[in-house]
Design a protein around this motif. Structure first.
Motif, PDB file in Angstrom:
ATOM      1  N   ASP A 219      71.485  12.048  65.367  1.00 44.26           N
ATOM      2  CA  ASP A 219      72.636  11.775  66.228  1.00 44.26           C
ATOM      3  C   ASP A 219      72.267  11.726  67.704  1.00 44.26           C
ATOM      4  N   HIS A 220      71.242  12.486  68.102  1.00 44.79           N
ATOM      5  CA  HIS A 220      70.988  12.664  69.527  1.00 44.79           C
ATOM      6  C   HIS A 220      69.715  12.009  70.033  1.00 44.79           C
ATOM      7  N   ILE A 221      68.751  11.690  69.158  1.00 45.71           N
ATOM      8  CA  ILE A 221      67.472  11.136  69.621  1.00 45.71           C
ATOM      9  C   ILE A 221      67.162   9.869  68.825  1.00 45.71           C
ATOM     10  N   HIS A 222      67.109   8.755  69.525  1.00 47.66           N
ATOM     11  CA  HIS A 222      66.802   7.481  68.879  1.00 47.66           C
ATOM     12  C   HIS A 222      65.307   7.185  68.865  1.00 47.66           C
ATOM     13  N   ALA A 223      64.600   7.478  69.964  1.00 44.52           N
ATOM     14  CA  ALA A 223      63.174   7.191  70.052  1.00 44.52           C
ATOM     15  C   ALA A 223      62.515   8.200  70.974  1.00 44.52           C
ATOM     16  N   TYR A 224      61.231   8.378  70.762  1.00 38.11           N
ATOM     17  CA  TYR A 224      60.443   9.323  71.550  1.00 38.11           C
ATOM     18  C   TYR A 224      59.188   8.611  72.039  1.00 38.11           C
ATOM     19  N   PHE A 225      59.022   8.528  73.368  1.00 41.66           N
ATOM     20  CA  PHE A 225      57.839   7.935  73.988  1.00 41.66           C
ATOM     21  C   PHE A 225      56.921   9.058  74.447  1.00 41.66           C
ATOM     22  N   ALA A 226      55.766   9.196  73.805  1.00 40.69           N
ATOM     23  CA  ALA A 226      54.794  10.231  74.154  1.00 40.69           C
ATOM     24  C   ALA A 226      53.700   9.590  74.997  1.00 40.69           C
ATOM     25  N   VAL A 227      53.728   9.815  76.298  1.00 41.42           N
ATOM     26  CA  VAL A 227      52.770   9.200  77.222  1.00 41.42           C
ATOM     27  C   VAL A 227      51.707  10.228  77.600  1.00 41.42           C
ATOM     28  N   GLY A 228      50.455   9.911  77.286  1.00 41.12           N
ATOM     29  CA  GLY A 228      49.364  10.820  77.610  1.00 41.12           C
ATOM     30  C   GLY A 228      49.549  12.186  76.997  1.00 41.12           C
ATOM     31  N   SER A 229      50.042  12.236  75.772  1.00 43.47           N
ATOM     32  CA  SER A 229      50.340  13.514  75.137  1.00 43.47           C
ATOM     33  C   SER A 229      49.063  14.242  74.719  1.00 43.47           C
ATOM     34  N   PRO A 230      48.841  15.470  75.202  1.00 46.33           N
ATOM     35  CA  PRO A 230      47.641  16.232  74.813  1.00 46.33           C
ATOM     36  C   PRO A 230      47.827  16.873  73.445  1.00 46.33           C
ATOM     37  N   ASN A 231      47.838  16.057  72.396  1.00 45.26           N
ATOM     38  CA  ASN A 231      48.136  16.551  71.053  1.00 45.26           C
ATOM     39  C   ASN A 231      47.122  17.556  70.533  1.00 45.26           C
ATOM     40  N   LEU A 232      45.907  17.511  71.050  1.00 46.42           N
ATOM     41  CA  LEU A 232      44.898  18.515  70.691  1.00 46.42           C
ATOM     42  C   LEU A 232      44.440  19.280  71.928  1.00 46.42           C
ATOM     43  N   GLY A 233      45.273  19.311  72.950  1.00 47.23           N
ATOM     44  CA  GLY A 233      44.903  19.975  74.184  1.00 47.23           C
ATOM     45  C   GLY A 233      44.098  19.069  75.089  1.00 47.23           C
ATOM     46  N   SER A 234      43.619  19.610  76.175  1.00 47.07           N
ATOM     47  CA  SER A 234      42.834  18.856  77.146  1.00 47.07           C
ATOM     48  C   SER A 234      41.632  19.674  77.578  1.00 47.07           C
ATOM     49  N   ALA A 235      40.448  19.079  77.480  1.00 49.93           N
ATOM     50  CA  ALA A 235      39.233  19.785  77.891  1.00 49.93           C
ATOM     51  C   ALA A 235      39.249  20.101  79.376  1.00 49.93           C
ATOM     52  N   GLU A 236      39.907  19.267  80.165  1.00 51.72           N
ATOM     53  CA  GLU A 236      39.908  19.484  81.610  1.00 51.72           C
ATOM     54  C   GLU A 236      40.666  20.743  82.010  1.00 51.72           C
TER      55      GLU A 236
END
Length: 544
Positions: A219-236
């Protein structure tokens, strides 16, 4: 730099506008009426303005801090009253409370995320979402269709809810948008904002009846845009934690390290293994277990059969000095006599650590005798992450039950995936120096010090883990992160590189480089839109 930001903003706006024109929502209920949709922006780390909420008199400076004065980011006060500015930004690293003399709180509305330091010169240099909003306006998106949900990016996830009720407010934002416009929202999250959104989805499970959870999302979320998502974290994140990063600010790296390590969010993007998971706190809650238990890692056999926890290499390598404790990091007076120090005579030992050994605390325990900050790292890691009442954010997450998910990453840039550190002989916070950086780029690993390809194992090449993805600063992610995204989902995923296009060549009613593939499962209804996770312009060039 500004050209890259503009191109990124343009393509992001085109995707957003195109998503508004999708002709199927809930099996056609909103067919052709995209005006009912809203866009909700969750910014990344350091991408929300902070304003003073106290009065601070700054000696030896004509500028003081008064309530509602801009703190993050006011470069004028940073340059003229740096000590006062630090008091308004820094937190207590153990309980995440404000400095006794000054406190800051996140601003609200779109203005809080468009430019961090508005001004003729500083505005363009600190622009984050301004170009994105500008493109949406040019394409005719209504003012109440774009909603920003800024947050205090210094806090850990549980503290965001405890202090600011952020996730309660975010839930109300979705519900208000639905009531106001009559349709669901499109979530646009960048960098750390994706971790915030992930936490919200898990938090929501404990706030809504299980049978109504998926329906609420429909009802509340039609789409999700994940931009530069650190899905496994970030080494930096490791680099910033041990040596600091100024993000272009006129402050020493040691000062930047002090600030960053005082934030509860400093651990939120630490790299972790894709093979190690934690127990499902959601089911444990409904089975009568305690929600405030320690999240223990459970790793499958691949974690121990394969190297590097699914990453291209060990994420951190350190030289351990031959002496221990406080003697390893002398005072300023002792540094002056460093040439006669025993440190020069000792033979250091090099230790290497995988992503799993960073996320479970093994790395910080190993350097506990050599770095005074390690105790703080471990305290924060166990209290705010392993012991989080909702989930341990330092573990992989499955595809959320949302209709449409767009994963967007930059390409064709060297991505930092590993570091070599050595003691500098200086006191904290400048006690570590980076001796080498390992990059991933186009099928190989590269060393900054050796300036040559290191090569990769044949099975890494075969699995596709050699293509370097990323943009700039901590938005960079290795291709293993995209491979993990594909590996964890039961949906068909199309990887496709989007072309770099210009404004004159774009029609407002198009959504380029999107594959429509049928959903192989009964849930959710309608087509699953999967534009390729590798493509599009690099993420924001200024702040993550």
């Amino acid at each position: 730099m500004n050209e890259r930001v503009s191109m990124y903003s343009l393509i992001a706006a085109i995707l957003f506008i195109g998503a508004l024109r999708i002709n199927s929502v809930n099996g056609g209920e909103l067919s052709g009426d995209y005006s009912k949709l809203s866009g909700i922006i969750i910014p990344g780390f350091a991408s929300t303005q902070l304003r003073a909420w106290s009065i601070l008199d700054c000696p030896y400076s004509p500028l003081d801090f008064n309530p509602l004065d801009l703190v993050w980011l006011d470069t004028t006060k940073l340059l003229s009253a740096v000590n006062c500015w630090i008091k308004c930004v820094i937190l207590d690293p153990y309980n995440e409370t404000d400095h006794p003399e000054c406190k800051s709180r996140p601003d609200s509305g779109l203005s809080a995320i468009t430019e961090l330091d508005p001004g003729y010169i500083t505005g363009p240099l600190s622009s984050v979402w301004k170009d994105w909003v500008k493109w949406c306006i040019e394409f005719g998106i209504e003012a109440n269709a774009i909603i920003a949900v800024p947050y205090d990016w210094r806090l850990s996830p549980s503290k965001l809810e405890e202090r600011d009720l952020y996730f309660h407010k975010l839930k109300l934002t979705f519900e208000t948008a639905l009531k106001l416009r009559g349709g669901p929202s499109i979530v646009f999250a960048h960098s750390l904002g994706n971790n915030v959104f992930r936490y919200f989805l898990e938090w929501l499970k404990l706030e809504i009846a299980p049978k109504k959870y998926v329906q609420w999302l429909d009802d509340h979320i039609h789409a999700y845009f994940a931009v530069g998502s650190p899905n496994l974290g970030s080494a930096e994140t490791i680099k910033v934690t041990l040596s600091g990063s100024t993000f272009g600010l006129p402050i020493p790296e040691g000062t930047a390290r002090l600030l960053y390590n005082s934030f509860g969010s400093s651990m939120w993007m630490m790299p972790f293994s894709k093979y190690c998971r934690t127990e499902n706190i959601y089911w444990k809650h409904f089975n009568g277990g305690s929600r405030k238990s320690h999240h223990t890692y459970q790793c499958d056999a691949r974690e121990y059969q394969l190297n590097f926890s699914g990453w291209p290499t060990n994420v951190v390598n350190v030289e351990i000095p031959s002496i221990r404790g406080i003697d390893a990091y002398p005072s300023v007076f002792e540094v002056a006599q460093a040439n006669m120090s025993i440190m020069e005579c000792g033979l250091p030992t090099q230790l290497s650590f995988s992503a799993r050994e960073v996320s479970d605390g093994t790395f910080f325990k190993a350097i506990e005798d050599y770095d005074p900050e390690s105790k703080r790292f471990l305290h924060q890691l166990y209290k705010s992450y392993h012991g989080d009442p909702v989930l341990n954010p330092l573990a992989p997450w499955d595809r959320p039950p949302l209709k449409n998910i767009f994963c967007i990453y930059g390409i064709d840039a060297k991505t930092e995936v590993g570091y070599y550190f050595a003691p500098s002989g200086k006191p904290y916070p400048d006690n570590w120096i980076i001796t080498d950086v390992i990059y991933e780029f186009q099928g190989s690993l590269y060393s900054r010090r050796r300036d040559r390809a290191l090569g990769m194992r044949s099975k890494d090449r075969a699995s596709g883990r050699g293509v370097g993805l990323g943009s700039r600063e901590t938005r960079r992610v290795p291709v293993a992160m995209v491979a993990w995204t594909v590996w964890r989902t039961a949906y068909k995923v199309t990887l496709e590189a989007a072309l770099r296009i210009v404004h004159a060549a774009i029609a407002a009613d198009t959504l380029p480089h999107v594959s429509r593939v049928p959903d192989p499962t009964p849930r959710p209804e309608g087509p699953v839109l999967t534009p390729h996770p590798e493509a599009l312009a690099p993420p924001l060039a200024n702040m993550m």
